[in-house]
Design a protein around this motif. Structure first.
Motif, PDB file in Angstrom:
ATOM      1  N   SER A   1      54.814  38.272  38.830  1.00 40.85           N
ATOM      2  CA  SER A   1      53.457  37.899  38.426  1.00 40.85           C
ATOM      3  C   SER A   1      52.830  36.957  39.439  1.00 40.85           C
ATOM      4  N   SER A   2      53.604  36.024  39.947  1.00 44.65           N
ATOM      5  CA  SER A   2      53.096  35.085  40.960  1.00 44.65           C
ATOM      6  C   SER A   2      52.697  35.831  42.212  1.00 44.65           C
ATOM      7  N   GLN A   3      53.518  36.809  42.602  1.00 44.83           N
ATOM      8  CA  GLN A   3      53.220  37.596  43.793  1.00 44.83           C
ATOM      9  C   GLN A   3      51.929  38.399  43.589  1.00 44.83           C
ATOM     10  N   SER A   4      51.783  38.992  42.412  1.00 41.70           N
ATOM     11  CA  SER A   4      50.560  39.742  42.110  1.00 41.70           C
ATOM     12  C   SER A   4      49.355  38.821  42.102  1.00 41.70           C
ATOM     13  N   LEU A   5      49.484  37.663  41.483  1.00 43.99           N
ATOM     14  CA  LEU A   5      48.389  36.698  41.418  1.00 43.99           C
ATOM     15  C   LEU A   5      47.996  36.246  42.816  1.00 43.99           C
TER      16      LEU A   5
ATOM     17  N   LYS B   1      44.235  36.204  47.276  1.00 47.57           N
ATOM     18  CA  LYS B   1      43.926  36.376  48.700  1.00 47.57           C
ATOM     19  C   LYS B   1      42.795  37.400  48.884  1.00 47.57           C
ATOM     20  N   GLN B   2      42.869  38.472  48.111  1.00 44.94           N
ATOM     21  CA  GLN B   2      41.835  39.503  48.198  1.00 44.94           C
ATOM     22  C   GLN B   2      40.484  38.934  47.788  1.00 44.94           C
ATOM     23  N   GLU B   3      40.458  38.193  46.695  1.00 45.35           N
ATOM     24  CA  GLU B   3      39.197  37.590  46.233  1.00 45.35           C
ATOM     25  C   GLU B   3      38.686  36.550  47.221  1.00 45.35           C
ATOM     26  N   ALA B   4      39.620  35.779  47.787  1.00 42.15           N
ATOM     27  CA  ALA B   4      39.201  34.775  48.781  1.00 42.15           C
ATOM     28  C   ALA B   4      38.588  35.477  49.981  1.00 42.15           C
ATOM     29  N   GLY B   5      39.161  36.589  50.384  1.00 38.98           N
ATOM     30  CA  GLY B   5      38.602  37.365  51.494  1.00 38.98           C
ATOM     31  C   GLY B   5      37.219  37.878  51.149  1.00 38.98           C
TER      32      GLY B   5
ATOM     33  N   SER C   1      34.779  35.019  51.245  1.00 39.05           N
ATOM     34  CA  SER C   1      34.483  34.622  52.623  1.00 39.05           C
ATOM     35  C   SER C   1      33.453  35.559  53.224  1.00 39.05           C
ATOM     36  N   LYS C   2      33.604  36.825  52.982  1.00 37.48           N
ATOM     37  CA  LYS C   2      32.640  37.796  53.503  1.00 37.48           C
ATOM     38  C   LYS C   2      31.267  37.575  52.887  1.00 37.48           C
ATOM     39  N   ALA C   3      31.243  37.247  51.626  1.00 38.18           N
ATOM     40  CA  ALA C   3      29.969  37.071  50.936  1.00 38.18           C
ATOM     41  C   ALA C   3      29.251  35.814  51.385  1.00 38.18           C
ATOM     42  N   THR C   4      29.994  34.815  51.830  1.00 40.17           N
ATOM     43  CA  THR C   4      29.366  33.552  52.207  1.00 40.17           C
ATOM     44  C   THR C   4      29.102  33.446  53.697  1.00 40.17           C
TER      45      THR C   4
END
Length: 114
Positions: free
Chosen positions: A88-92, A97-101, A104-107
């Motif tokens: 679960s930690s690995q999935s989270l 990381k995907q959301e942070a990416g 970053s693209k959006a900002t």
């Protein structure tokens, strides 16, 4: 007749000696029987003591085996739960990381195209 009396006396002496020998052998046999009965009593006592000790050891062993089985089960359940937590930690972390990416693209400032 004195010859007969002498023979009778001889037979009587031999008979008495035979009876004394038999009594002596019986006394020796009684002594041996007593010793063996004492040994038998001692062995029976030792058997009782060892049987009681064996019973206590078996009871203790059964308790320890049950405790070990409980430990084994608890360890297996804990390891399985820990593995799920790691997954679960690995999935989270992957999602984060995907959301942070994506954030970053959006900002990022947009470049003007010429």
């Amino acid at each position: 007749m004195t010859q007969q009396a002498a023979a009778l006396q001889t037979y009587n002496n031999e008979l008495v000696k035979c009876i004394e020998d038999l009594c002596s052998k019986r006394d020796e046999l009684n002594r041996q029987i007593k010793l063996e009965e004492e040994e038998k009593d001692q062995l029976q006592h030792e058997i009782r003591v060892l049987s009681e000790k064996l019973s206590r050891v078996n009871e203790s062993l059964a308790q320890r085996l049950a405790a070990r089985a409980t430990f084994d089960r608890t360890i297996a359940e804990t390891e399985a739960a820990y593995t799920k937590i790691l997954e679960s930690s690995q999935s989270l972390l992957s999602v984060l990381k995907q959301e942070a990416g994506n954030l970053s693209k959006a900002t990022e400032p947009r470049r003007k195209e010429h």
